[in-house]
Design an enzyme around this catalytic site. Sequence first.
Site, PDB file in Angstrom:
ATOM      1  N   GLU A   1     -25.675  -8.229  55.685  1.00 46.08           N
ATOM      2  CA  GLU A   1     -24.713  -8.993  56.483  1.00 46.08           C
ATOM      3  C   GLU A   1     -23.964  -8.114  57.491  1.00 46.08           C
ATOM      4  O   GLU A   1     -23.310  -7.133  57.132  1.00 46.08           O
ATOM      5  CB  GLU A   1     -23.708  -9.680  55.554  1.00 46.08           C
ATOM      6  CG  GLU A   1     -22.577 -10.401  56.259  1.00 46.08           C
ATOM      7  CD  GLU A   1     -23.048 -11.589  57.095  1.00 46.08           C
ATOM      8  OE1 GLU A   1     -22.433 -11.826  58.149  1.00 46.08           O
ATOM      9  OE2 GLU A   1     -24.016 -12.254  56.694  1.00 46.08           O
TER      10      GLU A   1
ATOM     11  N   HIS B   1     -18.647  -9.795  55.128  1.00 51.12           N
ATOM     12  CA  HIS B   1     -18.698 -10.953  56.017  1.00 51.12           C
ATOM     13  C   HIS B   1     -17.425 -11.050  56.842  1.00 51.12           C
ATOM     14  O   HIS B   1     -16.332 -10.739  56.373  1.00 51.12           O
ATOM     15  CB  HIS B   1     -18.884 -12.235  55.194  1.00 51.12           C
ATOM     16  CG  HIS B   1     -19.422 -13.391  55.984  1.00 51.12           C
ATOM     17  ND1 HIS B   1     -18.662 -14.066  56.926  1.00 51.12           N
ATOM     18  CD2 HIS B   1     -20.643 -13.983  55.988  1.00 51.12           C
ATOM     19  CE1 HIS B   1     -19.391 -15.020  57.456  1.00 51.12           C
ATOM     20  NE2 HIS B   1     -20.595 -14.992  56.914  1.00 51.12           N
TER      21      HIS B   1
ATOM     22  N   ASP C   1     -28.590  -8.381  59.975  1.00 55.46           N
ATOM     23  CA  ASP C   1     -28.903  -9.727  60.456  1.00 55.46           C
ATOM     24  C   ASP C   1     -28.386 -10.020  61.862  1.00 55.46           C
ATOM     25  O   ASP C   1     -29.064 -10.645  62.657  1.00 55.46           O
ATOM     26  CB  ASP C   1     -28.412 -10.795  59.465  1.00 55.46           C
ATOM     27  CG  ASP C   1     -26.907 -10.759  59.216  1.00 55.46           C
ATOM     28  OD1 ASP C   1     -26.216  -9.855  59.730  1.00 55.46           O
ATOM     29  OD2 ASP C   1     -26.420 -11.646  58.481  1.00 55.46           O
ATOM     30  N   HIS C   2     -27.189  -9.559  62.176  1.00 51.75           N
ATOM     31  CA  HIS C   2     -26.606  -9.848  63.496  1.00 51.75           C
ATOM     32  C   HIS C   2     -25.439  -8.906  63.739  1.00 51.75           C
ATOM     33  O   HIS C   2     -25.117  -8.063  62.908  1.00 51.75           O
ATOM     34  CB  HIS C   2     -26.150 -11.313  63.604  1.00 51.75           C
ATOM     35  CG  HIS C   2     -25.225 -11.738  62.504  1.00 51.75           C
ATOM     36  ND1 HIS C   2     -23.918 -11.309  62.412  1.00 51.75           N
ATOM     37  CD2 HIS C   2     -25.420 -12.544  61.433  1.00 51.75           C
ATOM     38  CE1 HIS C   2     -23.345 -11.831  61.348  1.00 51.75           C
ATOM     39  NE2 HIS C   2     -24.236 -12.584  60.727  1.00 51.75           N
TER      40      HIS C   2
ATOM     41  N   THR D   1     -26.794 -15.772  60.532  1.00 50.90           N
ATOM     42  CA  THR D   1     -27.531 -15.239  59.386  1.00 50.90           C
ATOM     43  C   THR D   1     -28.816 -16.016  59.131  1.00 50.90           C
ATOM     44  O   THR D   1     -29.871 -15.428  58.862  1.00 50.90           O
ATOM     45  CB  THR D   1     -26.642 -15.263  58.131  1.00 50.90           C
ATOM     46  OG1 THR D   1     -25.503 -14.435  58.351  1.00 50.90           O
ATOM     47  CG2 THR D   1     -27.396 -14.783  56.907  1.00 50.90           C
TER      48      THR D   1
END
Length: 620
Positions: free
Chosen positions: A265, A419, A477-478, A307
Site C-alpha cells: 500500500e 494507508h 500499488d500507487h 489499489t
Amino acid sequence: MLPNIDVFKKTMLSKGYTFIELLFYLAFLTALTLKCFYFQFTTRLNIPPFSHVLNVKMVISTIGVILIIASFIFLLFNKKRLWVLLIVNIILSTVIIADTLYFRYYNNPITIPVLQQIGLVGPLGDSITNLIRQKDIIFVLDLPFLLAGALILKRDRLLGFNKLKRLVIFMALFLIGVASFGVVYANTHKDIFSFDKNYIAVRLGILYYHAEDTKSFIKENILTSRSVSQEERAAIDEFFSSREPQGTDFNGFARGKSIIMVQSEALQEFLINKTIEGKEITPNLNSLIKDSLYFDNFYFQAAGGKTSDAEFLANTSLYPLKEGAVYFRYPSNTYLSLPNLLKAQGYTSASYHAYDPSYWNRSTAYRAIGFDAFYSRDDFEPGEKTGWGLSDAGMFTQALDKTDTSKPFYSFLVTLSCHYPFDDYENYDFDVGEFEGTFLGNYIKGQNYADACIGILIEQLKARGLYDDTLLLLYGDHYGIPRLEGGNDLMKFMGVKNNSFEWAKLQKVPFIIHYPGLKNGQTDNTVSGQIDILPTIANLMGFEAPFAMGKDLLNTDKGYAVLRNSSVITDRYIYWSKDETIYDIQTGQPAEHGRYDDELEQYQDQLKISDIIIQKNAFK
C-alpha cells in the site's frame, strides 16, 4: 396636479425589487464563478499567473456555462426563478465540494462511475475529514445572502414576465453564454478528452467537465453496443499480433514453483535505499533487493480505482479504466488473468486482504479474476491493529498459515497498514527530523512500520522453507504523496525542483523479483510498469500469456510505460499530459513535439485497445 402617492410608492418599490433581483443574478454568477475558480487553483489544475491565457480561457468558458444554465432557468421558470437559481447554486456547490475533496486524494474530479461507488465514502470517513480545509467555507458563504434575497423577493413581489420577454432574455443570456464558451471550446483538442478528463477541466472549467462526463457516460453505457465491431476486432488482433514474441531468457526458470506476490500500500520507489537522520527508511526492502532482481524505473499505472486498479493491472495485464474502477463497472467480465492461467497449470490461488470484502467490490471481482479463495477481514483472527485494520505482520503470518503448501499455489497479499492519511503514525518512534508533524513525515514513519512487517514476512518465509523455493514478487500499488499535500516537502526531501518533469520521475513504485539464481543483487533500469508483471511471470513459469498487453521485462529492449491519463514515459523522454509537454529524459528540458508524435499515438492507442477489451468483454 400631484402624482398619485400610491402609484409612486409602487413604482419605486418595483424598481427597488428589480435592483435587488439584478443583484441576485450578479451574486449567482459571481459566486459560482468564484467557487469554480477556487476549485481550479487550490487543486492546482490551473496554476498562476492568473492572467495566463489558459486561465483566462477557463474563466471565460466557466462564465459561459453558468450563463447557459441561467438562461434555461429564466425560460422554464417565471415567478419561481430565484428559488430555482438558489437550488441550482446549492446543487452545483455540492458537486464542486465533492470534486475538491475527491481531487485532493485522487488527483481527478469526481465522475459518474465514481458516484456509482458511493459506498466507499463510509470507510473513507477519516480520510475525507483530513481533506477538508477551513478556507473551503467559500463554498457556502454566498448561500445565506442568496436565501435572504429570495425571501425579500418572495412570489407575490416578484414580477412575472410574459412569454415574449422571457424568450428575449433567454436568447440574450444563451447567446452570450454559447459565444463565450464556444470561442474557448473551438480551440481545444477534443481528441484528448477520451484520455485525460483533467485536460477538459483545465481548459473548459469544472462545470463543463461534468457535462462532458455525463455525455461520455450516456454514450458508453446507454447508447454504445457491447458487441465488438469488426473494426474493433481488427484493432485488437493487430495489436496482439504485433507484440514481441515470448522471449527465451529465463523461460521456465521457475516452472512449477509456487508464487507469492505482495502488493504494498502506497509504497513509492523514492524511499528505497534512502536515509533520514542517519537511518534507513526501508532497511528490510533494501536487504531484500540485495538478494533479488530490482526494477528501479517501474511506474504505477493505477487510476481512479487506486489499489484495485493496481491489482487489476498486475493480474490481467490490461489497463484500468479512465473513470471509475473496473472492479465496480465490469466485475463479471471474462479475464485471461494470472489466476486463470495458473489454474490451467494445476495451481490453486487465493487473495488475502484484511479489510471489508465489499470494499472495491473485491468479493465479486475476485471471482472474475479467477481467485479460488478470498480471505478478508472476517477470516483473520484479531491482532495488532494499525491504520485501517489488522497489521500487515499479522495478515502475513495468518495468510501463510492458511496456505496449503503441499501443492503449487499462488498467494496474492494486499497490504493495508500504511494507508492514507497516515495520521496513525504521527507518534510512531522513527525520527524524521525537520519533517516531524508533516504529511511527508507521517508517511515516512508509516512506510518504516510497513517495512518492519515485510521483514517479518521474510523471516516467516525462511522459517517455513519458502524463501528459496518460491517465486516472490513485491511492488507498490500507487503514489503515497499527493502533490497538493506533501509535494513541496517531497521535492525538498529529494533535493529537486518542484516542476512537472521532476514530479513525473517520482511517480515510480518499487518492483522486486526474488528467486535463487535470477540476477540476484542486480538492478534493471528498463522503464516499465505494473502492466508488465503478468507477462514477466508467465515467462518465468514457462507458459504463454498471448493476450497480455504488457511486456516481459526479462526479454525486452523497449523501455516505456503508458499511464492512464495518457502520459508516456520512455528511456528517452517523458510526455506529461497535464501540460502537454515532452521533456528530454537527460536534460529535463522541453523537447520537440513533432519528433515523437507518431510514437506517442502508438503508445496511447494501447489505452483504446484495453478499453475495448474491457467495455465490450472481448475475451468472452
